[in-house]
Design a protein around this motif. Structure first.
Motif, PDB file in Angstrom:
ATOM      1  N   ALA A   1      73.267  65.034  -3.015  1.00  0.00           N
ATOM      2  CA  ALA A   1      71.989  65.213  -2.322  1.00  0.00           C
ATOM      3  C   ALA A   1      71.996  64.507  -0.975  1.00  0.00           C
ATOM      4  CB  ALA A   1      70.848  64.695  -3.193  1.00  0.00           C
ATOM      5  N   GLU A   2      72.499  63.278  -0.942  1.00  0.00           N
ATOM      6  CA  GLU A   2      72.549  62.547   0.332  1.00  0.00           C
ATOM      7  C   GLU A   2      73.387  63.292   1.361  1.00  0.00           C
ATOM      8  OE1 GLU A   2      73.571  58.137   2.168  1.00  0.00           O
ATOM      9  OE2 GLU A   2      74.304  58.661   0.164  1.00  0.00           O
ATOM     10  N   LYS A   3      74.541  63.798   0.932  1.00  0.00           N
ATOM     11  CA  LYS A   3      75.427  64.519   1.846  1.00  0.00           C
ATOM     12  C   LYS A   3      74.766  65.792   2.363  1.00  0.00           C
ATOM     13  CE  LYS A   3      80.191  66.225   2.094  1.00  0.00           C
ATOM     14  NZ  LYS A   3      81.459  66.400   1.333  1.00  0.00           N
ATOM     15  N   MET A   4      74.100  66.522   1.455  1.00  0.00           N
ATOM     16  CA  MET A   4      73.466  67.773   1.852  1.00  0.00           C
ATOM     17  C   MET A   4      72.266  67.538   2.759  1.00  0.00           C
ATOM     18  SD  MET A   4      71.744  70.745  -0.485  1.00  0.00           S
ATOM     19  CE  MET A   4      70.173  69.862  -0.585  1.00  0.00           C
ATOM     20  N   PHE A   5      71.407  66.591   2.381  1.00  0.00           N
ATOM     21  CA  PHE A   5      70.217  66.317   3.191  1.00  0.00           C
ATOM     22  C   PHE A   5      70.608  65.803   4.575  1.00  0.00           C
ATOM     23  CE2 PHE A   5      67.904  66.734  -0.732  1.00  0.00           C
ATOM     24  CZ  PHE A   5      66.608  67.088  -0.351  1.00  0.00           C
ATOM     25  N   ARG A   6      71.663  65.011   4.623  1.00  0.00           N
ATOM     26  CA  ARG A   6      72.085  64.469   5.916  1.00  0.00           C
ATOM     27  C   ARG A   6      72.601  65.584   6.831  1.00  0.00           C
ATOM     28  NH1 ARG A   6      72.600  59.346   7.078  1.00  0.00           N
ATOM     29  NH2 ARG A   6      72.678  58.704   4.877  1.00  0.00           N
TER      30      ARG A   6
ATOM     31  N   TYR B   1      64.805  62.384   1.214  1.00  0.00           N
ATOM     32  CA  TYR B   1      65.863  61.722   0.453  1.00  0.00           C
ATOM     33  C   TYR B   1      65.639  60.214   0.406  1.00  0.00           C
ATOM     34  CZ  TYR B   1      70.263  59.669  -0.887  1.00  0.00           C
ATOM     35  OH  TYR B   1      71.202  58.894  -1.518  1.00  0.00           O
ATOM     36  N   GLU B   2      65.324  59.625   1.540  1.00  0.00           N
ATOM     37  CA  GLU B   2      65.114  58.177   1.591  1.00  0.00           C
ATOM     38  C   GLU B   2      63.917  57.770   0.734  1.00  0.00           C
ATOM     39  OE1 GLU B   2      67.101  56.115   2.742  1.00  0.00           O
ATOM     40  OE2 GLU B   2      68.345  57.176   4.201  1.00  0.00           O
ATOM     41  N   LEU B   3      62.865  58.582   0.723  1.00  0.00           N
ATOM     42  CA  LEU B   3      61.707  58.303  -0.122  1.00  0.00           C
ATOM     43  C   LEU B   3      62.103  58.352  -1.597  1.00  0.00           C
ATOM     44  CD1 LEU B   3      58.678  57.882  -0.689  1.00  0.00           C
ATOM     45  CD2 LEU B   3      58.386  60.366  -0.451  1.00  0.00           C
ATOM     46  N   ALA B   4      62.847  59.380  -1.974  1.00  0.00           N
ATOM     47  CA  ALA B   4      63.274  59.513  -3.371  1.00  0.00           C
ATOM     48  C   ALA B   4      64.146  58.326  -3.782  1.00  0.00           C
ATOM     49  CB  ALA B   4      64.032  60.822  -3.564  1.00  0.00           C
ATOM     50  N   LYS B   5      65.025  57.893  -2.897  1.00  0.00           N
ATOM     51  CA  LYS B   5      65.897  56.753  -3.189  1.00  0.00           C
ATOM     52  C   LYS B   5      65.063  55.489  -3.406  1.00  0.00           C
ATOM     53  CE  LYS B   5      70.145  55.201  -3.542  1.00  0.00           C
ATOM     54  NZ  LYS B   5      71.009  55.685  -4.633  1.00  0.00           N
ATOM     55  N   SER B   6      64.042  55.310  -2.593  1.00  0.00           N
ATOM     56  CA  SER B   6      63.167  54.148  -2.731  1.00  0.00           C
ATOM     57  C   SER B   6      62.386  54.205  -4.046  1.00  0.00           C
ATOM     58  CB  SER B   6      62.211  54.082  -1.549  1.00  0.00           C
ATOM     59  OG  SER B   6      61.323  52.993  -1.678  1.00  0.00           O
TER      60      SER B   6
ATOM     61  N   ARG C   1      75.832  61.952 -14.211  1.00  0.00           N
ATOM     62  CA  ARG C   1      75.454  63.152 -13.467  1.00  0.00           C
ATOM     63  C   ARG C   1      74.474  62.809 -12.347  1.00  0.00           C
ATOM     64  NH1 ARG C   1      73.447  66.442 -18.555  1.00  0.00           N
ATOM     65  NH2 ARG C   1      72.505  64.376 -18.823  1.00  0.00           N
ATOM     66  N   ALA C   2      73.623  61.809 -12.593  1.00  0.00           N
ATOM     67  CA  ALA C   2      72.711  61.349 -11.541  1.00  0.00           C
ATOM     68  C   ALA C   2      73.502  60.738 -10.394  1.00  0.00           C
ATOM     69  CB  ALA C   2      71.718  60.338 -12.105  1.00  0.00           C
ATOM     70  N   GLU C   3      74.560  60.021 -10.722  1.00  0.00           N
ATOM     71  CA  GLU C   3      75.407  59.408  -9.704  1.00  0.00           C
ATOM     72  C   GLU C   3      76.022  60.477  -8.801  1.00  0.00           C
ATOM     73  OE1 GLU C   3      76.498  55.945  -7.989  1.00  0.00           O
ATOM     74  OE2 GLU C   3      75.638  55.927  -9.999  1.00  0.00           O
ATOM     75  N   VAL C   4      76.564  61.511  -9.432  1.00  0.00           N
ATOM     76  CA  VAL C   4      77.222  62.584  -8.685  1.00  0.00           C
ATOM     77  C   VAL C   4      76.213  63.383  -7.869  1.00  0.00           C
ATOM     78  CG1 VAL C   4      78.469  64.768  -8.934  1.00  0.00           C
ATOM     79  CG2 VAL C   4      79.165  62.773 -10.265  1.00  0.00           C
ATOM     80  N   LEU C   5      75.082  63.726  -8.475  1.00  0.00           N
ATOM     81  CA  LEU C   5      74.086  64.540  -7.779  1.00  0.00           C
ATOM     82  C   LEU C   5      73.368  63.743  -6.694  1.00  0.00           C
ATOM     83  CD1 LEU C   5      72.564  66.656 -10.683  1.00  0.00           C
ATOM     84  CD2 LEU C   5      74.329  67.287  -9.033  1.00  0.00           C
ATOM     85  N   GLY C   6      73.221  62.441  -6.903  1.00  0.00           N
ATOM     86  CA  GLY C   6      72.627  61.608  -5.864  1.00  0.00           C
ATOM     87  C   GLY C   6      73.492  61.605  -4.613  1.00  0.00           C
TER      88      GLY C   6
END
Length: 378
Positions: free
Chosen positions: A274-279, A287-292, A266-271
């Motif tokens: 999230a990237e698609k929506m934030f972009r 988003y980039e901070l959270a990914k880091s 579920r983290a894979e799908v929501l990640g």
């Protein structure tokens, strides 16, 4: 974990139901929803399509989907008594999950439904309206009248904000609701099945499920995962802040799961959602901070707790996605309920078909053969 005398605390590992709704494999990191791998379904289906799939065992045709969406939309308005209850709860500053639990008992008020399908549609439609209406009441605002021309996810965002959401935000919420719609025989789903197995009604089963979800050991707390990201603030601070938390014996929120021994699917799908929506419509810097932070946390956990394989769980990207949608932390769990309600009802339908009371055994461990002592002699 089973003891020598056959007692299994928490029923862990005990198979209590057979289901065609979802399959969870914690070792493989796999979640199947009605035959579809999660990633394939969640990112493509509307919430109405996924709900229809769980309730009928197949995806709807265009005509069936149009009719289903229209029926749900027509059932969204709340009865006056439910709105009055929410007004009183807001005056008392009742927590959103408590307000949802209270209002859930009124879900079929004013409904003349004589069949399970109509009741189920009423419940799904009105849970979203309850959560959105109560959120606005707590903010000192009037509830927004549902828009019958919007789909379930879009209308939920509209009722929260009073503004028509962008397509990117609607797709982000659709993906989230699809991702959390069902997840095996968890505590709230089991509660719903136990209640409906007594031949009680669907509303009672949903009210019981909401009560189970309200408990922090089940509903969880996605908010703290995002709090850590905000506390870190900059990617170059991630390692120092997270290491200090680990050294202090703190748990890193958003990592590790009781079932999944690899990365939560579920983290894979929501990640990805999230990237698609934030972009498209959001703050990519967040988003980039959270990914880091995620990458640093996984690396530090592997070093700090070798062999545990503590990976990202659903809470981490739930918090990021819902925050990106503009939701307040205190309605993260109620929004989870907006999605999971459809799954609870699907399990209720299965249990009704099974037609068997759920009645496990207990083993008495107390004193035997006590002698009665008269009150005057105690």
């Amino acid at each position: 974990m089973s003891t020598n005398n056959g007692f299994t605390p928490g029923l862990e590992g005990v198979v209590a139901a057979e289901t065609e709704l979802s399959h969870v494999d914690g070792l493989k990191g796999e979640l199947i929803i009605a035959g579809f791998p999660l990633a394939r379904l969640a990112a493509n289906a509307t919430f109405e399509e996924t709900t229809y799939l769980l309730w009928h065992g197949r995806l709807p045709t265009q005509a069936e989907l149009d009719a289903f969406k229209q029926e749900l939309a027509a059932l969204r308005p709340l009865p006056p008594a439910t709105l009055n209850l929410l007004h009183e709860a807001a005056k008392a500053n009742t927590a959103p999950m408590d307000a949802l639990r209270m209002a859930s008992a009124t879900l079929d008020l004013g409904s003349s439904a004589a069949d399970h399908q109509t009741t189920a549609k009423t419940v799904v439609a009105r849970v979203a309206t309850i959560v959105a209406s109560y959120h606005r009441l707590r903010q000192g605002q009037d509830p927004v009248t549902p828009d019958p021309n919007l789909g379930h996810a879009a209308n939920y965002l509209y009722m929260l904000t009073g503004e028509i959401p962008s397509e990117a935000r609607v797709r982000g919420l659709e993906t989230y609701l699809n991702t959390v719609i069902d997840h095996g025989l968890n505590a709230s789903t089991f509660a719903a099945r136990v209640i409906v197995a007594t031949q009680s009604d669907l509303v009672s089963a949903i009210a019981g499920a909401i009560g189970a979800l309200k408990g922090p050991l089940h509903g969880g707390a996605p908010g703290p995962a995002l709090d850590t990201v905000f506390e870190i603030g900059r990617a170059d601070r991630a390692e120092a802040v997270l290491q200090a938390k680990l050294d202090a014996g703190e748990r890193l929120m958003g990592f590790g799961h009781r079932v999944y021994k690899v990365r939560d699917p579920r983290a894979e799908v929501l990640g990805a959602a999230a990237e698609k929506m934030f972009r498209a419509d959001g703050d990519m810097a967040l988003y980039e901070l959270a990914k880091s932070v995620e990458e640093t946390a996984v690396r530090l956990l592997a070093r700090h707790k070798p062999g545990r394989n503590l990976q990202t769980n659903v809470e981490f990207y739930t918090a990021l996605l819902l925050h990106g949608l503009g939701l307040e932390t205190d309605i993260f769990t109620p929004t989870f309920a907006v999605g999971r309600t459809a799954g609870w009802l699907a399990h209720c339908f299965e249990q009704i078909q099974y037609g068997r009371l759920i009645r496990p055994q207990s083993r008495y461990t107390g004193i035997m053969d006590r002698a009665w002592v008269p009150l005057a002699e105690r």
